[in-house]
Scaffold this active site. Sequence first.
Site, short mmCIF file in Angstrom:
data_model
loop_
_atom_site.label_atom_id
_atom_site.label_comp_id
_atom_site.label_asym_id
_atom_site.label_seq_id
_atom_site.Cartn_x
_atom_site.Cartn_y
_atom_site.Cartn_z
N ASP A 1 4.31 -14.61 11.61
CA ASP A 1 2.96 -15.05 11.24
C ASP A 1 1.98 -13.89 11.44
O ASP A 1 1.54 -13.62 12.56
CB ASP A 1 2.60 -16.25 12.12
N HIS B 1 -2.29 10.41 -0.80
CA HIS B 1 -2.51 9.06 -1.30
C HIS B 1 -2.56 9.04 -2.82
O HIS B 1 -2.05 8.13 -3.46
CB HIS B 1 -3.86 8.60 -0.76
N LYS C 1 -7.26 -1.01 11.62
CA LYS C 1 -6.66 -1.45 10.35
C LYS C 1 -5.47 -0.54 10.03
O LYS C 1 -4.43 -1.00 9.54
CB LYS C 1 -7.70 -1.42 9.22
N GLU D 1 0.83 -1.21 0.00
CA GLU D 1 0.00 0.00 0.00
C GLU D 1 0.86 1.26 0.00
O GLU D 1 1.74 1.42 0.86
CB GLU D 1 -0.91 -0.01 1.24
P1 NAD Z 1 9.63 -23.54 16.33
O1 NAD Z 1 9.03 -24.74 16.95
O2 NAD Z 1 10.18 -23.69 14.95
O3 NAD Z 1 10.80 -22.97 17.25
C1 NAD Z 1 10.68 -22.88 18.63
C2 NAD Z 1 11.67 -23.80 19.31
O4 NAD Z 1 13.00 -23.35 19.10
C3 NAD Z 1 11.49 -23.84 20.80
O5 NAD Z 1 10.51 -24.77 21.13
C4 NAD Z 1 12.91 -24.15 21.30
O6 NAD Z 1 13.06 -25.56 21.45
C5 NAD Z 1 13.82 -23.70 20.20
N1 NAD Z 1 14.62 -22.48 20.58
C6 NAD Z 1 15.94 -22.28 20.35
N2 NAD Z 1 16.33 -21.07 20.79
C7 NAD Z 1 15.26 -20.47 21.33
C8 NAD Z 1 15.02 -19.21 21.97
N3 NAD Z 1 16.01 -18.29 22.14
N4 NAD Z 1 13.78 -18.91 22.36
C9 NAD Z 1 12.78 -19.81 22.19
N5 NAD Z 1 12.94 -21.03 21.63
C10 NAD Z 1 14.17 -21.37 21.19
O7 NAD Z 1 8.68 -22.29 16.27
P2 NAD Z 1 7.42 -21.82 17.13
O8 NAD Z 1 7.66 -20.39 17.42
O9 NAD Z 1 7.10 -22.72 18.28
O10 NAD Z 1 6.25 -21.94 16.04
C11 NAD Z 1 6.01 -20.92 15.09
C12 NAD Z 1 5.34 -21.46 13.85
O11 NAD Z 1 4.13 -22.13 14.14
C13 NAD Z 1 4.98 -20.35 12.91
O12 NAD Z 1 5.46 -20.67 11.63
C14 NAD Z 1 3.46 -20.35 12.93
O13 NAD Z 1 2.94 -19.89 11.71
C15 NAD Z 1 3.14 -21.78 13.18
N6 NAD Z 1 1.80 -22.13 13.74
C16 NAD Z 1 0.89 -21.20 14.16
C17 NAD Z 1 -0.32 -21.58 14.71
C18 NAD Z 1 -1.29 -20.53 15.22
O14 NAD Z 1 -0.97 -19.35 15.17
N7 NAD Z 1 -2.47 -20.86 15.73
C19 NAD Z 1 -0.63 -22.93 14.83
C20 NAD Z 1 0.32 -23.87 14.41
C21 NAD Z 1 1.54 -23.47 13.87
#
Ligand code: NAD
Length: 426
Positions: free
Chosen positions: A281, A379, A265, A81
């Site tokens: 996300d 705009h 928004k 945008e």
């Molecule tokens: P992830 O599981 O890839 O990474 C998190 C993991 O990284 C932790 O569990 C930990 O073991 C490790 N880690 C290493 N260094 C860390 C630090 N400094 N801090 C925290 N953890 C560290 O990612 P996530 O954040 O658990 O999941 C994110 C993904 O899940 C996104 O892509 C999202 O789109 C997706 N997702 C979203 C939903 C929803 O929003 N409802 C549902 C399912 C999946």
Amino acid sequence: MADKKKKFYQLTLQERLQVLQDSGGLSKGETAAMSGAAGLTASQADHMIENAVGTFALPLGIAQHFLVNGKEILVPMAVEEPSVVAAASFMAKLVRAGGGFTASASAPEMIGQIQILDIDDINAAERRLEGATEELLALAAKADPLLVKLGGGPREITVRKIMESPIGPFLVLQLVMDVRDAMGANAINTALEQMTPAVERISGGRVLLRILSNLADRRLAKAACAIPVDALAFNDFSGADVRDRVIEAWAFAEADPYRAVTHNKGIMNGVDAVVIATGNDWRAVEAGAHAYAARSGRYTSLSRWSKGPKGELVGELEMPMAVGLVGGATKVHPSAAAAVKLMGVRTAAELAQVIVSVGLAQNLGALRALATEGIQRGHMALHARQVAIAAGAPEEWVAPIAEQLAQEKNIRVERALEILEEWRAR
Ligand code: NAD
């Protein structure tokens, strides 16, 4: 070296990238990832989603002038945008007159939910689960020893009774977990699955859903600013006039959902652009924002504007901010990794603080424009460029055709096509 006398927006694309190398500390490879010359490849995309055929690009701009908790930040924004990046930069400059943004973030605690059905005695099952929280927290901790080692991990368990639903009463077990620098969805979902057999045994019920809640109201980020009234004056508007008009415009959003959703928004224009640029996300952040805006039972403004004790314009924004620096696409996507490096944020909390500051700046940009000269003037100039491009104008003609469209106050593709035809005939 880029010309130091020129403003960032006056530089060529190439010169701007050079600035990111010279003063943003990025390597050639990292600026190439941001420019689109390199970046996410189709084969990387093929590892990220199913049925991949390629990648999809968005414009990436750098908002200037942001001072957050005393730190200079170059803010990458991915957004299609027009006006968003310019407004954020301009408002950040105004906010700087009052010392910049003051931002904070709560602990990075996310909530996960387990739905428990087919329970004979719901009150007795609730009591048994509440009595077993230590055992359940220990199970959740086992799911992610790394997170616990980093100082995060499960914090709290609560049990909620849902008495009225289309399928009758059921129980919900909620797990609060500190996910440190992750967005946390996978971390939470894994912990919930780890707890499931014990939850079924203790409750005597059947577990159905185990999933993160996007109403991340335990993971809030807050930004505030106070702009001296004199800094707000422009054209025929006095500073006090601009301040009062901004507050009146905000009051509309505070009182009316039809206005509040558009107001919010505008905040999300800034928030999402940074969330996307950093590979986070944005659906999760969007969902959380709007649910939080409706937490009182009536949808309202996420921000608040008021007059400070010295007559300054005071702005505040608080909202859930489930963003991470590890996991998701942030590390995998080369442009996102470069964006995070450019910002110089070291923790998810710092990233959240910058994002909420950008949201507040964007909100002020929209309110200030709407409550004074209207948004169409600024705009339209940018819109005219998009119309010229849509009509197929060659690059060197985009600006002059846009100018003519704006002068004629006729910014339509049909008119752009006519002009193109005339010019080509010449
Ligand atoms: P992830 O599981 O890839 O990474 C998190 C993991 O990284 C932790 O569990 C930990 O073991 C490790 N880690 C290493 N260094 C860390 C630090 N400094 N801090 C925290 N953890 C560290 O990612 P996530 O954040 O658990 O999941 C994110 C993904 O899940 C996104 O892509 C999202 O789109 C997706 N997702 C979203 C939903 C929803 O929003 N409802 C549902 C399912 C999946």
